[in-house]
Design a protein around this motif. Structure first.
Motif, PDB file in Angstrom:
ATOM      1  N   THR A   1      15.042   4.706  -1.581  1.00 25.89           N
ATOM      2  CA  THR A   1      15.263   3.254  -1.479  1.00 25.89           C
ATOM      3  C   THR A   1      14.404   2.664  -0.368  1.00 25.89           C
ATOM      4  OG1 THR A   1      17.557   3.615  -2.180  1.00 25.89           O
ATOM      5  CG2 THR A   1      17.047   1.480  -1.189  1.00 25.89           C
ATOM      6  N   LYS A   2      14.454   3.289   0.788  1.00 23.57           N
ATOM      7  CA  LYS A   2      13.703   2.781   1.945  1.00 23.57           C
ATOM      8  C   LYS A   2      12.201   2.885   1.711  1.00 23.57           C
ATOM      9  CE  LYS A   2      13.762   2.898   6.980  1.00 23.57           C
ATOM     10  NZ  LYS A   2      14.299   3.576   8.170  1.00 23.57           N
ATOM     11  N   ALA A   3      11.761   3.984   1.091  1.00 22.80           N
ATOM     12  CA  ALA A   3      10.328   4.159   0.810  1.00 22.80           C
ATOM     13  C   ALA A   3       9.793   3.002  -0.040  1.00 22.80           C
ATOM     14  CB  ALA A   3      10.094   5.499   0.108  1.00 22.80           C
ATOM     15  N   ILE A   4      10.560   2.614  -1.060  1.00 17.57           N
ATOM     16  CA  ILE A   4      10.151   1.501  -1.929  1.00 17.57           C
ATOM     17  C   ILE A   4      10.125   0.189  -1.150  1.00 17.57           C
ATOM     18  CG2 ILE A   4      10.879   0.088  -3.926  1.00 17.57           C
ATOM     19  CD1 ILE A   4       9.593   2.758  -4.720  1.00 17.57           C
TER      20      ILE A   4
ATOM     21  N   ALA B   1      -2.077  -2.460  -6.167  1.00 17.28           N
ATOM     22  CA  ALA B   1      -1.023  -1.689  -6.823  1.00 17.28           C
ATOM     23  C   ALA B   1      -0.418  -0.661  -5.876  1.00 17.28           C
ATOM     24  CB  ALA B   1      -1.570  -0.992  -8.064  1.00 17.28           C
ATOM     25  N   PHE B   2       0.896  -0.581  -5.892  1.00 12.55           N
ATOM     26  CA  PHE B   2       1.680   0.409  -5.156  1.00 12.55           C
ATOM     27  C   PHE B   2       2.132   1.432  -6.196  1.00 12.55           C
ATOM     28  CE2 PHE B   2       6.110   0.871  -2.927  1.00 12.55           C
ATOM     29  CZ  PHE B   2       5.755   2.093  -2.385  1.00 12.55           C
TER      30      PHE B   2
ATOM     31  N   VAL C   1      -3.093   0.623  -3.159  1.00 16.03           N
ATOM     32  CA  VAL C   1      -2.946   0.329  -1.723  1.00 16.03           C
ATOM     33  C   VAL C   1      -1.973   1.261  -1.010  1.00 16.03           C
ATOM     34  CG1 VAL C   1      -3.649  -2.087  -1.890  1.00 16.03           C
ATOM     35  CG2 VAL C   1      -1.228  -1.492  -2.208  1.00 16.03           C
ATOM     36  N   ALA C   2      -1.080   1.909  -1.756  1.00 22.96           N
ATOM     37  CA  ALA C   2      -0.120   2.839  -1.145  1.00 22.96           C
ATOM     38  C   ALA C   2       0.509   3.692  -2.236  1.00 22.96           C
ATOM     39  CB  ALA C   2       0.960   2.087  -0.380  1.00 22.96           C
ATOM     40  N   VAL C   3       1.052   4.836  -1.819  1.00 25.93           N
ATOM     41  CA  VAL C   3       1.685   5.784  -2.753  1.00 25.93           C
ATOM     42  C   VAL C   3       2.985   6.300  -2.139  1.00 25.93           C
ATOM     43  CG1 VAL C   3       1.367   7.900  -4.107  1.00 25.93           C
ATOM     44  CG2 VAL C   3      -0.631   6.599  -3.389  1.00 25.93           C
ATOM     45  N   THR C   4       3.995   6.440  -2.977  1.00 25.98           N
ATOM     46  CA  THR C   4       5.210   7.156  -2.582  1.00 25.98           C
ATOM     47  C   THR C   4       5.731   7.916  -3.789  1.00 25.98           C
ATOM     48  OG1 THR C   4       7.281   6.977  -1.334  1.00 25.98           O
ATOM     49  CG2 THR C   4       6.969   5.372  -3.085  1.00 25.98           C
TER      50      THR C   4
ATOM     51  N   GLU D   1       5.209  -3.762   3.473  1.00 26.72           N
ATOM     52  CA  GLU D   1       3.990  -3.465   4.237  1.00 26.72           C
ATOM     53  C   GLU D   1       2.713  -3.849   3.489  1.00 26.72           C
ATOM     54  OE1 GLU D   1       3.241  -2.081   7.326  1.00 26.72           O
ATOM     55  OE2 GLU D   1       5.347  -2.303   7.851  1.00 26.72           O
ATOM     56  N   PHE D   2       2.731  -3.681   2.162  1.00 26.51           N
ATOM     57  CA  PHE D   2       1.469  -3.815   1.411  1.00 26.51           C
ATOM     58  C   PHE D   2       1.436  -4.986   0.442  1.00 26.51           C
ATOM     59  CE2 PHE D   2       1.688   0.540   2.895  1.00 26.51           C
ATOM     60  CZ  PHE D   2       0.432   0.711   3.443  1.00 26.51           C
TER      61      PHE D   2
END
Length: 349
Positions: free
Chosen positions: A278-281, A8-9, A95-98, A287-288
């Motif tokens: 937008t880019k972060a998503i 999960a992101f 797996v990642a956070v933003t 990547e993940f």
């Protein structure tokens, strides 16, 4: 035999997500996190501020009070952080956070780059600084049509309009946030007035001025950045336990992150430069390769911007709004914890 965990992101919400329909969100969903909420209330009381419980349990939603930076920031953080604690981690591996805008501060707590109460100090301090000065404001305008398809020439036209306004006396206007299919402009009052006059009304709500929002992520916040660096020291920050993606699409990994650089970005660059959500998503999914993308509550307004960001890179074969809606009906990739039926799929039973 246990089912393998899904990857999960996690996406943290920003300002403007706790509205009239979210009143009571903390008490309704998070009574089991009462000890954490009591701690947060104690901190707010020490600061001589209205407690989060008092705000959340008010009889009615008062826009001026609930959306003010010194209240909204901490209230949204509490809802989002408690939502994160409610995710069934036997079912999901994070797996990642933003996060979007203020959601970057929340993501620091979620990724454990900061203790949760330290993050409350950061968020409350930044909310106070922004509220006290309220420099400039924000206006949103779409880049996509009702099918979430790019409107030919729209971005170029908006950049031309912005450049023309900036050539006029006493006008300062920049792009504050890249928000999926929308641009959020940040600027001073005169520039925002000229912008709203120059843009034709669209979809019955644009150009939309955001109430009680300053010109976040613009050079107008330089003084706020300097104040924040004096008030909030580098020892607030530590290496994250979960990879973080910032508002440039840069990855901060658990083993290579320098906390002093994280401090400098968070209170420096991030405050005064465009936040590219937008880019972060897009970086996060590339990547993940997550199985699910979980948007923490409160509210569910971020789902559209996330989906638009993914349509732009043809993620899961999505090419338009209709593809996204059909896909979500069958097996939702995006899960919004602010939506009751989606929330139930991922919280601890």
């Amino acid at each position: 035999m246990m089912k393998p965990k899904q990857r999960a992101f996690v996406v943290c919400p920003g300002r403007g997500t706790y509205n009239k329909t979210e009143l009571g969100y903390l008490q309704h969903y998070h009574h089991h996190q009462q000890s954490w909420i009591n701690q947060a209330d104690g901190y707010r009381a020490e600061q001589q501020q209205i407690t989060l419980t008092e705000l959340d349990s008010a009889e009615e939603y008062v826009l001026k009070k609930h959306s003010a930076g010194d209240n909204a920031s901490s209230l949204i953080y509490a809802c989002a952080y408690c939502d994160f604690l409610a995710i069934d981690q036997n079912q999901f591996e994070i797996v990642a956070v933003t996060g979007n805008s203020m959601g970057w501060y929340i993501s620091l707590a979620v990724a454990a780059a900061m203790e949760s109460m330290t993050a409350l100090t950061l968020i409350n301090t930044m909310g106070n600084l922004m509220h006290q000065s309220l420099i400039g404001g924000q206006v949103i305008y779409p880049l996509v049509d009702e099918h979430w398809q790019p409107i030919a020439g729209r971005r170029e036209h908006l950049l031309e309009v912005m450049a023309a306004i900036n050539q006029q006396a006493s006008c300062e206007l920049t792009i504050s946030i890249e928000l999926g299919g929308m641009l959020v402009f940040g600027g001073n009052e005169l520039a925002l007035k000229k912008l709203t006059e120059a843009l034709p009304p669209e979809q019955q709500r644009f150009p939309m001025r955001l109430f009680n929002h300053a010109a976040f992520h613009t050079p107008l916040q330089q003084a706020i950045s300097l104040q924040a660096k004096q008030l909030l020291t580098q020892d607030f920050f530590q290496q994250p336990k979960i990879p973080l993606i910032d508002g440039r699409g840069k990855l901060w990994s658990p083993y290579s992150t320098d906390p002093s650089l994280l401090w400098d970005y968070t209170l420096g660059y991030q405050v005064t430069n465009t936040y590219d959500f937008t880019k972060a998503i897009q970086v996060g999914v590339k990547e993940f390769a997550p199985d699910k993308l979980i948007i923490l509550g409160p509210g569910s307004t971020l789902g559209g911007a996330v989906a638009q960001s993914l349509i732009a890179i043809n993620w899961l074969g999505w090419q338009a709004k209709e593809d996204f809606i059909e896909s979500q009906k069958i097996d939702p990739f995006i899960i919004s914890m602010g939506l009751e039926e989606q929330r139930q799929q991922i919280v601890k039973s």
